[in-house]
Design an enzyme around this catalytic site. Structure first.
Site, PDB file in Angstrom:
ATOM      1  N   GLY A   1       0.797  -1.225   0.000  1.00 23.66           N
ATOM      2  CA  GLY A   1       0.000   0.000   0.000  1.00 23.66           C
ATOM      3  C   GLY A   1       0.828   1.273   0.000  1.00 23.66           C
ATOM      4  N   SER A   2       2.014   1.228  -0.628  1.00 26.43           N
ATOM      5  CA  SER A   2       2.810   2.464  -0.661  1.00 26.43           C
ATOM      6  C   SER A   2       2.127   3.522  -1.539  1.00 26.43           C
ATOM      7  CB  SER A   2       4.244   2.196  -1.124  1.00 26.43           C
ATOM      8  OG  SER A   2       4.282   1.804  -2.472  1.00 26.43           O
TER       9      SER A   2
ATOM     10  N   ILE B   1     -12.229  -7.231 -10.106  1.00 32.56           N
ATOM     11  CA  ILE B   1     -13.439  -6.579  -9.601  1.00 32.56           C
ATOM     12  C   ILE B   1     -14.638  -7.126 -10.368  1.00 32.56           C
ATOM     13  CG2 ILE B   1     -14.605  -4.340  -9.309  1.00 32.56           C
ATOM     14  CD1 ILE B   1     -12.149  -4.288  -7.723  1.00 32.56           C
TER      15      ILE B   1
ATOM     16  N   HIS C   1      -0.906   0.571 -13.281  1.00 37.57           N
ATOM     17  CA  HIS C   1      -0.214  -0.648 -13.721  1.00 37.57           C
ATOM     18  C   HIS C   1       1.262  -0.294 -13.920  1.00 37.57           C
ATOM     19  CE1 HIS C   1       0.015  -4.634 -15.521  1.00 37.57           C
ATOM     20  NE2 HIS C   1       0.852  -4.104 -16.402  1.00 37.57           N
TER      21      HIS C   1
HETATM   22  C1  GRF Z   1       2.332  -1.062  -7.918  1.00 35.67           C
HETATM   23  O1  GRF Z   1       3.470  -1.304  -8.663  1.00 35.67           O
HETATM   24  C2  GRF Z   1       1.125  -0.927  -8.811  1.00 35.67           C
HETATM   25  O2  GRF Z   1       1.432  -0.446 -10.081  1.00 35.67           O
HETATM   26  C3  GRF Z   1       0.639  -2.329  -8.942  1.00 35.67           C
HETATM   27  O3  GRF Z   1       0.888  -2.915  -7.682  1.00 35.67           O
HETATM   28  C4  GRF Z   1       1.953  -2.239  -7.033  1.00 35.67           C
HETATM   29  C5  GRF Z   1       1.449  -1.837  -5.692  1.00 35.67           C
HETATM   30  O4  GRF Z   1       2.468  -1.371  -4.873  1.00 35.67           O
HETATM   31  N1  GRF Z   1      -0.724  -2.378  -9.390  1.00 35.67           N
HETATM   32  P1  GRF Z   1       2.105  -0.756  -3.464  1.00 35.67           P
HETATM   33  O5  GRF Z   1       1.286  -1.792  -2.701  1.00 35.67           O
HETATM   34  O6  GRF Z   1       1.315   0.500  -3.709  1.00 35.67           O
HETATM   35  O7  GRF Z   1       3.417  -0.495  -2.811  1.00 35.67           O
END
Ligand code: GRF
Length: 210
Positions: free
Chosen positions: A28-29, A103, A119
């Protein structure tokens, strides 16, 4: 039953504050950056964090912003409980940020045109079923691409095929590993996702009013 009345119940964001639900399955960064960006924002707030993973780090991040969380089961997605929770929470837009489940059409339909995803590659390349996380960056290196980047796009019923809103690029460097490339792309994501969401929502609202 629920889907038949969703369209009239989903928060009318041209009148109320826009209320986002962030869906995330892991770290969830990106969710963190989004919660920081909209903290005390006048028109947009993160109202709910949804996850399929009870151990997801994103839950602690949401708690630190006093944002409600909902850990859903596989059944919740199909039997209408998740959709009901979104409607009851007055959610106007869904933001996917590292969410690893598909979803259901019922939810996409209920939020028609108001579900967005990020993505970690330049779609339409390196997208589709199974293309998530480190797999994406492995594929970019395998294909010997000279550049990579991130794509922010609307969500429809097919993996990674919705309308593209924004792409930003970075080079693939000699000696890159999937992990090094992932970090470079993630930096782009952190710099762009929240501001892109903000522009997308406010532009959409202004079109609805004018
Ligand atoms: C990101 O690279 C996003 O593009 C993909 O999943 C990853 C999530 O990273 N859909 P985080 O959990 O937000 O760190």
């Amino acid at each position: 039953m629920i889907s038949s009345f969703t369209s009239s119940i989903v928060n009318d964001s041209s009148i109320n504050k826009n209320r986002l639900a962030i869906f995330a399955s892991g770290s969830g960064s990106n969710a963190q950056k989004i919660m920081e960006h909209f903290h005390r924002h006048k028109q947009i707030e993160v109202a709910l964090v949804v996850t399929n993973n009870p151990a997801a780090t994103v839950l602690g991040r949401a708690k630190s912003f006093s944002i409600s969380t909902y850990v859903h089961t596989a059944d919740d997605m199909q039997d209408g409980h998740l959709l009901k929770r979104l409607v009851e929470s007055g959610i106007s837009h869904i933001v996917l940020a590292g969410y690893l489940r598909k979803i259901p059409s019922k939810i996409i339909g209920g939020f028609g045109g108001k579900v967005i995803n990020i993505h970690p590659a330049l779609l339409p390349k390196h997208g589709g079923k199974g293309m998530f996380g480190i797999n994406v960056h492995r594929d970019v290196l395998k294909q010997r691409d000279k550049e990579s980047g991130m794509t922010i796009h609307l969500v429809n019923d097919n993996y990674d095929e919705g309308q593209i809103i924004l792409q930003t690029r970075c080079p693939v460097l000699p000696g890159d590993t999937p992990e090094k490339l992932a970090q470079r792309v993630l930096t782009l994501e952190h710099a762009n996702y929240a501001t892109c969401i903000e522009k997308w929502i406010l532009r959409r609202n202004s079109k609805m009013i004018s």
